[in-house]
Every structure is written in C-alpha cells, then in structure tokens.
Scaffold this active site. Structure first.
Site, PDB file in Angstrom:
ATOM      1  N   TYR A   7      11.373   8.511   1.529  1.00  0.00           N
ATOM      2  CA  TYR A   7      11.371   7.766   0.349  1.00  0.00           C
ATOM      3  C   TYR A   7      12.013   8.071  -1.040  1.00  0.00           C
ATOM      4  CZ  TYR A   7       8.052   5.306   3.409  1.00  0.00           C
ATOM      5  OH  TYR A   7       7.513   4.798   4.756  1.00  0.00           O
TER       6      TYR A   7
ATOM      7  N   ASN B 239       7.928  -5.576  -1.382  1.00  0.00           N
ATOM      8  CA  ASN B 239       7.980  -4.581  -0.405  1.00  0.00           C
ATOM      9  C   ASN B 239       6.807  -4.560   0.129  1.00  0.00           C
ATOM     10  OD1 ASN B 239       7.931  -2.192   1.208  1.00  0.00           O
ATOM     11  ND2 ASN B 239       8.880  -0.932  -0.420  1.00  0.00           N
TER      12      ASN B 239
ATOM     13  N   ARG C 148       4.955  10.935  -2.369  1.00  0.00           N
ATOM     14  CA  ARG C 148       4.741  10.724  -1.057  1.00  0.00           C
ATOM     15  C   ARG C 148       5.993  10.862  -0.115  1.00  0.00           C
ATOM     16  NH1 ARG C 148       4.960   4.579   1.013  1.00  0.00           N
ATOM     17  NH2 ARG C 148       4.284   4.831   3.221  1.00  0.00           N
TER      18      ARG C 148
ATOM     19  N   HIS D 254       4.328  -4.776   9.015  1.00  0.00           N
ATOM     20  CA  HIS D 254       4.341  -4.783  10.109  1.00  0.00           C
ATOM     21  C   HIS D 254       2.757  -5.228  11.063  1.00  0.00           C
ATOM     22  CE1 HIS D 254       7.411  -2.074   9.258  1.00  0.00           C
ATOM     23  NE2 HIS D 254       6.499  -1.223   8.599  1.00  0.00           N
TER      24      HIS D 254
ATOM     25  N   ARG E  61       7.659   0.073  13.499  1.00  0.00           N
ATOM     26  CA  ARG E  61       8.266  -0.501  12.081  1.00  0.00           C
ATOM     27  C   ARG E  61       9.467  -1.348  12.079  1.00  0.00           C
ATOM     28  NH1 ARG E  61       5.743   3.077   8.343  1.00  0.00           N
ATOM     29  NH2 ARG E  61       5.292   5.469   9.163  1.00  0.00           N
TER      30      ARG E  61
ATOM     31  N   GLU F  37      12.410  -9.950   0.921  1.00  0.00           N
ATOM     32  CA  GLU F  37      11.590  -8.482   1.451  1.00  0.00           C
ATOM     33  C   GLU F  37      12.713  -7.597   1.215  1.00  0.00           C
ATOM     34  OE1 GLU F  37      10.568  -9.082   5.608  1.00  0.00           O
ATOM     35  OE2 GLU F  37      10.044  -6.933   5.628  1.00  0.00           O
TER      36      GLU F  37
ATOM     37  N   PRO G 289       0.837  -1.101  -0.118  1.00  0.00           N
ATOM     38  CA  PRO G 289      -0.088   0.041   0.005  1.00  0.00           C
ATOM     39  C   PRO G 289       0.953   1.423  -0.097  1.00  0.00           C
ATOM     40  CG  PRO G 289       0.062  -1.092   2.365  1.00  0.00           C
ATOM     41  CD  PRO G 289       0.447  -2.003   1.206  1.00  0.00           C
ATOM     42  N   ASN G 290       0.624   2.205  -0.710  1.00  0.00           N
ATOM     43  CA  ASN G 290       0.910   3.757  -0.949  1.00  0.00           C
ATOM     44  C   ASN G 290       2.003   3.778  -1.660  1.00  0.00           C
ATOM     45  OD1 ASN G 290      -0.977   4.723   1.081  1.00  0.00           O
ATOM     46  ND2 ASN G 290      -0.277   3.623   2.690  1.00  0.00           N
TER      47      ASN G 290
ATOM     48  N   HIS H 127      12.845  -2.903   1.556  1.00  0.00           N
ATOM     49  CA  HIS H 127      12.309  -1.648   2.093  1.00  0.00           C
ATOM     50  C   HIS H 127      13.426  -0.571   1.562  1.00  0.00           C
ATOM     51  CE1 HIS H 127       9.282  -3.682   4.547  1.00  0.00           C
ATOM     52  NE2 HIS H 127      10.294  -4.412   4.734  1.00  0.00           N
ATOM     53  N   LEU H 128      12.761   0.399   1.150  1.00  0.00           N
ATOM     54  CA  LEU H 128      13.258   1.595   0.673  1.00  0.00           C
ATOM     55  C   LEU H 128      14.257   2.424   1.934  1.00  0.00           C
ATOM     56  CD1 LEU H 128      10.285   2.825  -1.249  1.00  0.00           C
ATOM     57  CD2 LEU H 128      12.478   2.810  -2.406  1.00  0.00           C
ATOM     58  N   SER H 129      13.284   2.321   2.760  1.00  0.00           N
ATOM     59  CA  SER H 129      13.816   3.101   4.163  1.00  0.00           C
ATOM     60  C   SER H 129      14.481   1.979   5.209  1.00  0.00           C
ATOM     61  CB  SER H 129      12.840   3.829   4.971  1.00  0.00           C
ATOM     62  OG  SER H 129      11.900   3.095   5.451  1.00  0.00           O
TER      63      SER H 129
ATOM     64  N   ASP I 254       1.358 -15.705   5.931  1.00  0.00           N
ATOM     65  CA  ASP I 254       0.790 -17.045   5.754  1.00  0.00           C
ATOM     66  C   ASP I 254       0.789 -17.202   4.198  1.00  0.00           C
ATOM     67  OD1 ASP I 254       0.472 -17.554   8.368  1.00  0.00           O
ATOM     68  OD2 ASP I 254      -1.789 -17.306   8.195  1.00  0.00           O
TER      69      ASP I 254
ATOM     70  N   ARG J  25      13.547   3.890  12.150  1.00  0.00           N
ATOM     71  CA  ARG J  25      12.248   4.538  12.203  1.00  0.00           C
ATOM     72  C   ARG J  25      11.452   4.214  13.686  1.00  0.00           C
ATOM     73  NH1 ARG J  25       9.610   4.274   6.614  1.00  0.00           N
ATOM     74  NH2 ARG J  25       8.424   6.216   7.651  1.00  0.00           N
TER      75      ARG J  25
END
Ligand code: DQA
Length: 152
Positions: free
Chosen positions: A32, A83, A27, A89, A120, A107, A19-20, A109-111, A96, A116
């Site tokens: 990001y 991602n 954003r 979280h 997170r 997996e 999402p997002n 993540h950008l950040s 599952d 953070r």
C-alpha cells in the site's frame, strides 16, 4: 435595492475509507506504500479546490458505521468516492447502501485487486458503482475524484 442572491456553485462529495485504511503508511507498505490516510485526504481536498468540489472524508473499521455514512450522503452531498477495503469482497450491506442512496459512486483501490489473492478479485460493489479506479496507489483516489467530478 436588488435582492442578494447567493449562488452556491460548489458541489460536495463524501470520501469513505473502509477498515484498516487508518493504518496506511504503516500497514503492509510493500503493498500500500508509505502515504498516510491524512496525506491522501489532504491531497483530495487540494484537488477538490481545483475542481470546485468540497471533499469530506470518513474512515471507519465498522461495517455499520460505513453504511450509516453512505446513507448520510443522501439529500446533501452529490457523490461518493469509496475504498471499501476488505468489505469490498464481503459486504452486501455496503452494496445495498450504495444502491439505496442512488448517488454517483466511484470505487477505488490502492492495489490492483486482480493481481492479488483470488478472494480479492471479486467486488460486491463493482456493478452498482459508476466505475472503478484500481492499482495506482494514492493516485487511484485522485483519478477517482476527477471521474466523480465528471458525474456530478
Ligand atoms: C484495498 C484492497 C482490499 O482487498 C484490502 O482488503 C484493503 C485495501 C486497496 O485499496 O487496495 O484493505 O481496498
């Protein structure tokens, strides 16, 4: 006449964006960066060509659609780069789904989620994926694809 045997050497991976992430580039750019999701996907396709891996991307803001996309990788695709964004979280369902498909999953993540907010720091997927690449902006995806290429 010899039979024509077509050997398909290329592997395929699914890239799943949570999402997002459709709003990347606009954003929270201080966190990001300015790269858009389209640009990230294009760079993954380019790297995929180098690695002889077909890259198919999917983004959704809905948890159920993300679960269905992960399930859909069964039987055809060779691995998943994900991602999960905020669902990292919270989502037992995504965890599952990763367990259910039994494919190599990386997996990203950008950040750096550990630098953070505390909520997170926990990933519900971290112990069911092959590994994580975090904190390098869009490069996290490229490093993640290279890692996935080693696993498939
Ligand atoms: C993110 C980190 C998550 O905590 C956040 O909810 C995101 C993006 C990242 O790529 O840094 O949406 O997954």
């Amino acid at each position: 006449m010899p039979n024509k045997i077509k050997i398909v050497e290329d592997k395929s991976v699914l890239v799943v964006h949570g999402p997002n992430l459709n709003l990347l580039g606009a954003r929270e750019t201080e966190t990001y960066g300015g790269t858009t999701l389209v640009e990230i996907d294009k760079s993954l396709v380019r790297l995929g060509k180098e690695l002889k891996i077909a890259v198919v991307s999917f983004q959704s803001n809905s948890e159920g659609d993300l679960v269905s996309a992960i399930q859909g990788a069964r039987g055809g695709l060779n691995g998943i780069l994900i991602n999960p964004a905020a669902y990292t979280h919270t989502s037992v369902a995504l965890r599952d789904a990763v367990l259910a498909v039994a494919l190599p999953v990386v997996e990203v993540h950008l950040s750096n989620i550990h630098k953070r907010e505390e909520f997170r720091h926990r990933s519900l997927l971290c112990d069911v994926v092959a590994g994580q690449v975090i904190g390098f902006g869009p490069t996290s995806y490229l490093l993640g694809l290279r890692a996935l290429a080693e696993l498939i």
